[in-house]
Design a protein around this motif. Structure first.
Motif, PDB file in Angstrom:
ATOM      1  N   VAL A 212       0.829  -1.214   0.000  1.00  0.00           N
ATOM      2  CA  VAL A 212       0.000   0.000   0.000  1.00  0.00           C
ATOM      3  C   VAL A 212       0.861   1.261   0.000  1.00  0.00           C
ATOM      4  O   VAL A 212       0.417   2.325  -0.418  1.00  0.00           O
ATOM      5  CB  VAL A 212      -0.955   0.042   1.218  1.00  0.00           C
ATOM      6  N   ASN A 213       2.086   1.179   0.472  1.00  0.00           N
ATOM      7  CA  ASN A 213       2.977   2.341   0.478  1.00  0.00           C
ATOM      8  C   ASN A 213       3.750   2.484  -0.827  1.00  0.00           C
ATOM      9  O   ASN A 213       4.325   3.537  -1.086  1.00  0.00           O
ATOM     10  CB  ASN A 213       3.995   2.239   1.620  1.00  0.00           C
ATOM     11  N   ASP A 214       3.801   1.439  -1.624  1.00  0.00           N
ATOM     12  CA  ASP A 214       4.638   1.440  -2.832  1.00  0.00           C
ATOM     13  C   ASP A 214       3.819   1.916  -4.025  1.00  0.00           C
ATOM     14  O   ASP A 214       2.947   1.211  -4.510  1.00  0.00           O
ATOM     15  CB  ASP A 214       5.177   0.041  -3.090  1.00  0.00           C
ATOM     16  N   LYS A 215       4.102   3.129  -4.480  1.00  0.00           N
ATOM     17  CA  LYS A 215       3.411   3.681  -5.639  1.00  0.00           C
ATOM     18  C   LYS A 215       4.199   3.485  -6.931  1.00  0.00           C
ATOM     19  O   LYS A 215       3.797   3.982  -7.979  1.00  0.00           O
ATOM     20  CB  LYS A 215       3.140   5.175  -5.418  1.00  0.00           C
ATOM     21  N   THR A 216       5.325   2.786  -6.858  1.00  0.00           N
ATOM     22  CA  THR A 216       6.153   2.567  -8.051  1.00  0.00           C
ATOM     23  C   THR A 216       6.528   1.090  -8.157  1.00  0.00           C
ATOM     24  O   THR A 216       7.692   0.726  -7.999  1.00  0.00           O
ATOM     25  CB  THR A 216       7.431   3.425  -7.996  1.00  0.00           C
ATOM     26  N   PRO A 217       5.565   0.221  -8.416  1.00  0.00           N
ATOM     27  CA  PRO A 217       5.893  -1.207  -8.540  1.00  0.00           C
ATOM     28  C   PRO A 217       6.829  -1.451  -9.716  1.00  0.00           C
ATOM     29  O   PRO A 217       6.776  -0.768 -10.738  1.00  0.00           O
ATOM     30  CB  PRO A 217       4.514  -1.848  -8.778  1.00  0.00           C
ATOM     31  N   GLY A 218       7.699  -2.421  -9.544  1.00  0.00           N
ATOM     32  CA  GLY A 218       8.638  -2.760 -10.608  1.00  0.00           C
ATOM     33  C   GLY A 218       9.834  -1.843 -10.694  1.00  0.00           C
ATOM     34  O   GLY A 218      10.517  -1.810 -11.711  1.00  0.00           O
ATOM     35  N   LYS A 219      10.123  -1.114  -9.615  1.00  0.00           N
ATOM     36  CA  LYS A 219      11.240  -0.158  -9.656  1.00  0.00           C
ATOM     37  C   LYS A 219      12.590  -0.856  -9.704  1.00  0.00           C
ATOM     38  O   LYS A 219      13.587  -0.263 -10.116  1.00  0.00           O
ATOM     39  CB  LYS A 219      11.193   0.764  -8.447  1.00  0.00           C
ATOM     40  N   GLY A 220      12.657  -2.128  -9.264  1.00  0.00           N
ATOM     41  CA  GLY A 220      13.898  -2.882  -9.361  1.00  0.00           C
ATOM     42  C   GLY A 220      15.071  -2.192  -8.689  1.00  0.00           C
ATOM     43  O   GLY A 220      14.952  -1.688  -7.573  1.00  0.00           O
ATOM     44  N   TRP A 221      16.192  -2.140  -9.387  1.00  0.00           N
ATOM     45  CA  TRP A 221      17.406  -1.579  -8.784  1.00  0.00           C
ATOM     46  C   TRP A 221      17.307  -0.078  -8.566  1.00  0.00           C
ATOM     47  O   TRP A 221      18.149   0.498  -7.877  1.00  0.00           O
ATOM     48  CB  TRP A 221      18.625  -1.918  -9.639  1.00  0.00           C
ATOM     49  N   LEU A 222      16.276   0.582  -9.117  1.00  0.00           N
ATOM     50  CA  LEU A 222      16.115   2.013  -8.874  1.00  0.00           C
ATOM     51  C   LEU A 222      15.737   2.306  -7.418  1.00  0.00           C
ATOM     52  O   LEU A 222      15.757   3.460  -7.005  1.00  0.00           O
ATOM     53  CB  LEU A 222      15.048   2.599  -9.803  1.00  0.00           C
ATOM     54  N   GLY A 223      15.436   1.261  -6.677  1.00  0.00           N
ATOM     55  CA  GLY A 223      15.163   1.445  -5.254  1.00  0.00           C
ATOM     56  C   GLY A 223      16.365   1.123  -4.385  1.00  0.00           C
ATOM     57  O   GLY A 223      16.218   0.867  -3.189  1.00  0.00           O
ATOM     58  N   PHE A 224      17.571   1.173  -4.970  1.00  0.00           N
ATOM     59  CA  PHE A 224      18.770   0.745  -4.252  1.00  0.00           C
ATOM     60  C   PHE A 224      19.040   1.570  -3.001  1.00  0.00           C
ATOM     61  O   PHE A 224      19.674   1.103  -2.058  1.00  0.00           O
ATOM     62  CB  PHE A 224      19.994   0.844  -5.173  1.00  0.00           C
ATOM     63  N   TYR A 225      18.601   2.827  -2.958  1.00  0.00           N
ATOM     64  CA  TYR A 225      18.958   3.738  -1.867  1.00  0.00           C
ATOM     65  C   TYR A 225      17.976   3.690  -0.707  1.00  0.00           C
ATOM     66  O   TYR A 225      18.152   4.408   0.278  1.00  0.00           O
ATOM     67  CB  TYR A 225      18.993   5.178  -2.399  1.00  0.00           C
ATOM     68  N   LEU A 226      16.917   2.883  -0.806  1.00  0.00           N
ATOM     69  CA  LEU A 226      15.882   2.895   0.230  1.00  0.00           C
ATOM     70  C   LEU A 226      16.427   2.395   1.558  1.00  0.00           C
ATOM     71  O   LEU A 226      17.245   1.479   1.618  1.00  0.00           O
ATOM     72  CB  LEU A 226      14.693   2.045  -0.211  1.00  0.00           C
ATOM     73  N   PHE A 227      15.967   3.009   2.627  1.00  0.00           N
ATOM     74  CA  PHE A 227      16.402   2.661   3.978  1.00  0.00           C
ATOM     75  C   PHE A 227      15.259   2.942   4.929  1.00  0.00           C
ATOM     76  O   PHE A 227      14.267   3.585   4.559  1.00  0.00           O
ATOM     77  CB  PHE A 227      17.640   3.473   4.369  1.00  0.00           C
ATOM     78  N   ALA A 228      15.381   2.448   6.156  1.00  0.00           N
ATOM     79  CA  ALA A 228      14.341   2.683   7.159  1.00  0.00           C
ATOM     80  C   ALA A 228      14.353   4.167   7.523  1.00  0.00           C
ATOM     81  O   ALA A 228      15.317   4.662   8.098  1.00  0.00           O
ATOM     82  CB  ALA A 228      14.585   1.813   8.389  1.00  0.00           C
ATOM     83  N   TRP A 229      13.280   4.872   7.191  1.00  0.00           N
ATOM     84  CA  TRP A 229      13.221   6.312   7.426  1.00  0.00           C
ATOM     85  C   TRP A 229      13.231   6.576   8.930  1.00  0.00           C
ATOM     86  O   TRP A 229      12.440   5.992   9.674  1.00  0.00           O
ATOM     87  CB  TRP A 229      11.967   6.889   6.784  1.00  0.00           C
ATOM     88  N   PRO A 230      14.095   7.454   9.407  1.00  0.00           N
ATOM     89  CA  PRO A 230      14.216   7.678  10.856  1.00  0.00           C
ATOM     90  C   PRO A 230      13.076   8.545  11.404  1.00  0.00           C
ATOM     91  O   PRO A 230      12.351   9.196  10.651  1.00  0.00           O
ATOM     92  CB  PRO A 230      15.556   8.413  10.978  1.00  0.00           C
ATOM     93  N   THR A 231      12.961   8.567  12.724  1.00  0.00           N
ATOM     94  CA  THR A 231      11.957   9.406  13.386  1.00  0.00           C
ATOM     95  C   THR A 231      12.571  10.668  13.990  1.00  0.00           C
ATOM     96  O   THR A 231      11.871  11.445  14.637  1.00  0.00           O
ATOM     97  CB  THR A 231      11.239   8.617  14.497  1.00  0.00           C
ATOM     98  N   GLY A 232      13.849  10.858  13.808  1.00  0.00           N
ATOM     99  CA  GLY A 232      14.476  12.053  14.338  1.00  0.00           C
ATOM    100  C   GLY A 232      15.528  12.593  13.377  1.00  0.00           C
ATOM    101  O   GLY A 232      16.146  11.831  12.626  1.00  0.00           O
ATOM    102  N   PRO A 233      15.713  13.907  13.383  1.00  0.00           N
ATOM    103  CA  PRO A 233      14.931  14.877  14.150  1.00  0.00           C
ATOM    104  C   PRO A 233      13.485  14.951  13.671  1.00  0.00           C
ATOM    105  O   PRO A 233      13.208  14.641  12.511  1.00  0.00           O
ATOM    106  CB  PRO A 233      15.665  16.197  13.906  1.00  0.00           C
ATOM    107  N   HIS A 234      12.587  15.356  14.565  1.00  0.00           N
ATOM    108  CA  HIS A 234      11.158  15.261  14.258  1.00  0.00           C
ATOM    109  C   HIS A 234      10.749  16.184  13.112  1.00  0.00           C
ATOM    110  O   HIS A 234       9.716  15.979  12.494  1.00  0.00           O
ATOM    111  CB  HIS A 234      10.327  15.564  15.509  1.00  0.00           C
TER     112      HIS A 234
END
Length: 427
Positions: free
Chosen positions: A72-94
């Motif tokens: 439900v959060n993925d609006k770009t299915p099939g992005k493949g290696w173009l998503g190489f930079y994704l990481f767990a988004w932090p909560t700080g700084p707020h």
């Protein structure tokens, strides 16, 4: 004979009494005395910095949605290696997303006059004949097609999005994401080819005895200097900055942000008097949906639990001062939210020690992000709340009554309003 003179001479070989008909492919067609290599180099270096910032903050915005967490959060299915930079988004700084997305949208708006001036300054080269003089020149022209086409597409779709004009033949997120990578391909190639030349022109100017490759061969009399033209471009950017940046602030600055939908108006008095994106009426949330019959459903290993608003208010309440920041670039100052910690609800659902991800569903029955997922690090943060009150008062219907999500540093659409169901577990 130089190419420019050879082409120009073609328009002069006409019978006596006939006027030469010039086309955009004829260098003599372009007669502005403002065009020149130094003028273009200045604009190019401004764009180099600005567009690089736009690309980086755009990728950060995409990462903030945690698109690989749940479909439900993925609006770009099939992005493949173009998503190489994704990481767990932090909560700080707020205020992280408020900063990065505010910069992304504001810089994009401010760069519009610079981009248009840069395209105007080099437009004669786009009509130059022959279109390709060699393999290297052909590759350069292809990179320009990607650069110019990608830039215009990204700026146009971005401006339409922040003006709430969703005139797209598909999802804005998908189109803007892939368009950015097409633009980047042309941008990197163009910078590699032209940056050394631009730096050399700015440092030393055009070498003596060499013609300015961008200057008009037969210029009209000057009515404005190149410095004056640059000052006009800068003034246009400054005007856009003043009339748009205030949407990221409360108070007087928001009232002068006349070029954005979330600026120029006050929200009225009271604790709930701060910006909203979608209203309850717009998504057809009625008092019957949020009245005494409303219950929050919490699912997990402990089974399915249901709570009334009164029961939620009877639980231990916590407060957090957090802003709302939207992908459209507007944001609010910190509001004082109060409610039940998501980690406490996870414990009730059967996760007392290590809260997992959570899938959030709204009473809203249609529209994007009526369902969203949050990561475990967002659930664990003590400032992540199922908010019941704001600034000392119950939530208004437009701010999500009877309960909404509020998470530090998250995009506004992930702070789901009118929450109906929380399902805890690995997603």
């Amino acid at each position: 004979m130089p190419e420019r003179r050879r082409i120009a001479s073609l328009s002069d070989r006409l019978p006596d009494g006939l006027t030469a008909l010039r086309t955009p492919a004829d260098p003599g067609f372009w007669r502005s005395p403002v065009r020149g290599a130094r003028f273009t180099a200045v604009l190019g270096l401004v764009l180099l910095v600005g567009l690089t910032l736009l690309f980086v903050t755009g990728l950060l915005s995409y990462a903030a949605y945690n698109p690989d967490l749940d479909p439900v959060n993925d609006k770009t299915p099939g992005k493949g290696w173009l998503g190489f930079y994704l990481f767990a988004w932090p909560t700080g700084p707020h205020w992280l997303y408020r900063l990065t997305q505010g910069l992304h949208v504001t810089v994009g708006i401010v760069l519009v006059p610079v981009l248009l001036a840069k395209l105007w300054s080099v437009i004669p080269r786009l009509f130059a004949l022959p279109p390709a003089r060699s393999v290297g020149h052909a590759l350069e022209r292809i990179s320009l097609l990607l650069l110019v086409g990608g830039a215009l597409f990204e700026f146009l779709t971005g401006l339409l999005n922040i003006q709430l004009d969703y005139l797209f033949p598909g999802s804005f997120y998908t189109l803007h994401f892939y368009g950015a990578w097409v633009f980047l391909a042309g941008f990197v190639a163009h910078v590699a080819l032209k940056l050394p030349q631009a730096v050399r022109v700015l440092r030393s100017g055009i070498p003596r005895g060499e013609p300015d490759p961008l200057a008009a061969p037969d210029p009209l009399p000057a009515t404005l200097s190149r410095r004056g033209a640059l000052a006009m471009v800068g003034a246009g950017s400054l005007l856009l900055l003043v009339t748009s940046a205030g949407r990221s602030f409360d108070g007087p600055l928001r009232r002068i942000a006349l070029l954005t939908p979330r600026g120029g108006t006050e929200q009225g008095p009271g604790p709930n008097a701060f910006q909203v994106n979608k209203t309850a009426a717009a998504v057809r949330i009625t008092p019957a949906d949020t009245g005494e019959r409303w219950r929050l459903t919490v699912r997990g290993p402990a089974g399915e639990l249901r709570f009334s608003r009164a029961e939620l208010l009877a639980m231990e309440q916590h407060s957090a001062a957090l802003p709302i920041a939207c992908v459209e670039g507007w944001s609010t100052s910190d509001q004082l939210w109060r409610g039940v910690r998501l980690s406490d609800l996870a414990a009730l659902a059967g996760y007392p020690d290590s809260p997992p991800d959570v899938f959030v569903e709204s009473l809203q029955r249609s529209g994007s992000f009526r369902k969203a997922a949050l990561r475990d690090n967002q659930v664990r943060d003590g400032r992540s709340l199922l908010a019941l009150e704001v600034n000392g008062a119950p939530l208004s219907p437009d701010h999500g009554y009877p309960a909404r999500i509020i998470v530090p540093a998250a995009p506004g659409v992930l702070n789901t309003k009118w929450v109906e169901t929380l399902t805890f577990g690995e997603l």
